[in-house]
Enzyme design. Structure first.
Site, PDB file in Angstrom:
ATOM      1  N   GLY A 124      -9.487   8.162   4.097  1.00  0.00           N
ATOM      2  CA  GLY A 124      -8.488   9.150   3.711  1.00  0.00           C
ATOM      3  C   GLY A 124      -8.944  10.585   3.894  1.00  0.00           C
ATOM      4  CG  ASP A 141      -3.583   6.759  -7.516  1.00  0.00           C
ATOM      5  OD1 ASP A 141      -4.523   7.035  -8.291  1.00  0.00           O
ATOM      6  OD2 ASP A 141      -2.794   5.809  -7.716  1.00  0.00           O
TER       7      ASP A 141
END
Length: 259
Positions: A124, A141
Site C-alpha cells: 500500500g 485501515d
C-alpha cells in the site's frame, strides 16, 4: 472459527487469516481474536463496525468524490459500501496479503473487479508513493491483529498520501487509541495537511482522522447539522452523531468548526 489461511511468502510479514461467525455476523481476524471486519449475513453491504461508519464522516465535507483509493481490504466493508451506495465512484483497493483477498471474496461478498472496482495485491505505501493525484479520497485501515503497518504511519507516507490526493482530496485514517504511535501519527498529519478533523467512533478506542489537502471552510454548527440530517437520510449512518463527536473532540470556537 472456520476458514484459515497463513502467509508463507518470504519477505512478507506473516499473518494468519481466520473467519468466525456468531449471531448472524461473520468476522475476519488477522493473527489474533481482534475483530478486523464484520459482515451482517442478512445485509452484506451494511457497515457493522462503528469505526467504519465514522470513516464515512468525510461526506460531511466532500459529498461527491469520484475516485477512491483504499489501503487494506480486510473483509471489504468500506469498499462494498462505497461500491453499492456511491454508484458514480470508482474504487481501487490495495491489499498486501493475498490470503486476505481470497478470504474477502470467498466469505465476505467482495465483488469481482469491473470498470468501477478493482482489488490490487500490492504494497500500500509503495502504491500511494507511485500514484500522484490519483484519488479524491484515500482511506487507510492497514492493521493486522496487533497494530498498524509501520510503513503507513511515517511522515513520508503522509506526505506521499498528500501527493496522491487531488487538490480538494481527503485522507481518512483509522487510528486505534491503544496504539502507542497514534499521537505521533496525528501530529504528523497536522504538520502535513491544511485541516485535520477527528471523528470518534461510537465504540471507544477508534478515531477516524480526516486530513484535508485544502483548508476547510468553517461552516456554522447549524449548517453542519443540516447537512448531517440530509446525509443520514440518504445513507442510514449516524451523521448527526459524527457532528457532535467532531464538536467535542476538536479545537473550536463557540460557533465555528475549527478555532
Amino acid at each position: 472459527m472456520f476458514g484459515k489461511w497463513k502467509n508463507n511468502n518470504k519477505g512478507s510479514r506473516e499473518v494468519s487469516v481466520e473467519v468466525s461467525e456468531k449471531d448472524g455476523i461473520r468476522s475476519l481476524h488477522l493473527g489474533s481474536d481482534t475483530v478486523q471486519s464484520s459482515m451482517k449475513l442478512s445485509d452484506p453491504d451494511a457497515l457493522v463496525l462503528s469505526y467504519t461508519r465514522a470513516m464515512m464522516a468525510f461526506l460531511l465535507f466532500r459529498p461527491r468524490p469520484e475516485r477512491f483509493l483504499m489501503i487494506g481490504l480486510g473483509g471489504g466493508s468500506l469498499p462494498k459500501f462505497v461500491y453499492r451506495r456511491l454508484p458514480w465512484a470508482r474504487t481501487i483497493v490495495v491489499e498486501t496479503h493475498a490470503q486476505v483477498i481470497v478470504a474477502a471474496r470467498q466469505y465476505f461478498s467482495v465483488p469481482e473487479d469491473d470498470e468501477r472496482f478493482a482489488v490490487e495485491h500490492a504494497d500500500g505505501a509503495a502504491w500511494v508513493a507511485g500514484h500522484a493525484q490519483s484519488c479524491d479520497v484515500l482511506m487507510v485501515d492497514g492493521y493486522d491483529g496487533h497494530d498498524q503497518a509501520q510503513a503507513l504511519t511515517s511522515e513520508k507516507f503522509y506526505f506521499d498520501a498528500l501527493t496522491a490526493l487531488t487538490p480538494e482530496g481527503v485522507l481518512v485514517v483509522n487510528l486505534w487509541s491503544s496504539d502507542p504511535r497514534s499521537d505521533d501519527c496525528l501530529a504528523a498529519m497536522r504538520a502535513t495537511y491544511k485541516s485535520v478533523v477527528c471523528v470518534p467512533a461510537e465504540r471507544r478506542g477508534n478515531v477516524a482522522v480526516l486530513a484535508f489537502s485544502q483548508a476547510l471552510e468553517e461552516p456554522k454548527w447549524d449548517d453542519l447539522r443540516t447537512r448531517a440530517r440530509s446525509l443520514q437520510t440518504l445513507y442510514g449512518l449516524e451523521f448527526l452523531h459524527f457532528v457532535e463527536g467532531i464538536r467535542e473532540s476538536n479545537q473550536r470556537s463557540a460557533s465555528r468548526l475549527l478555532a
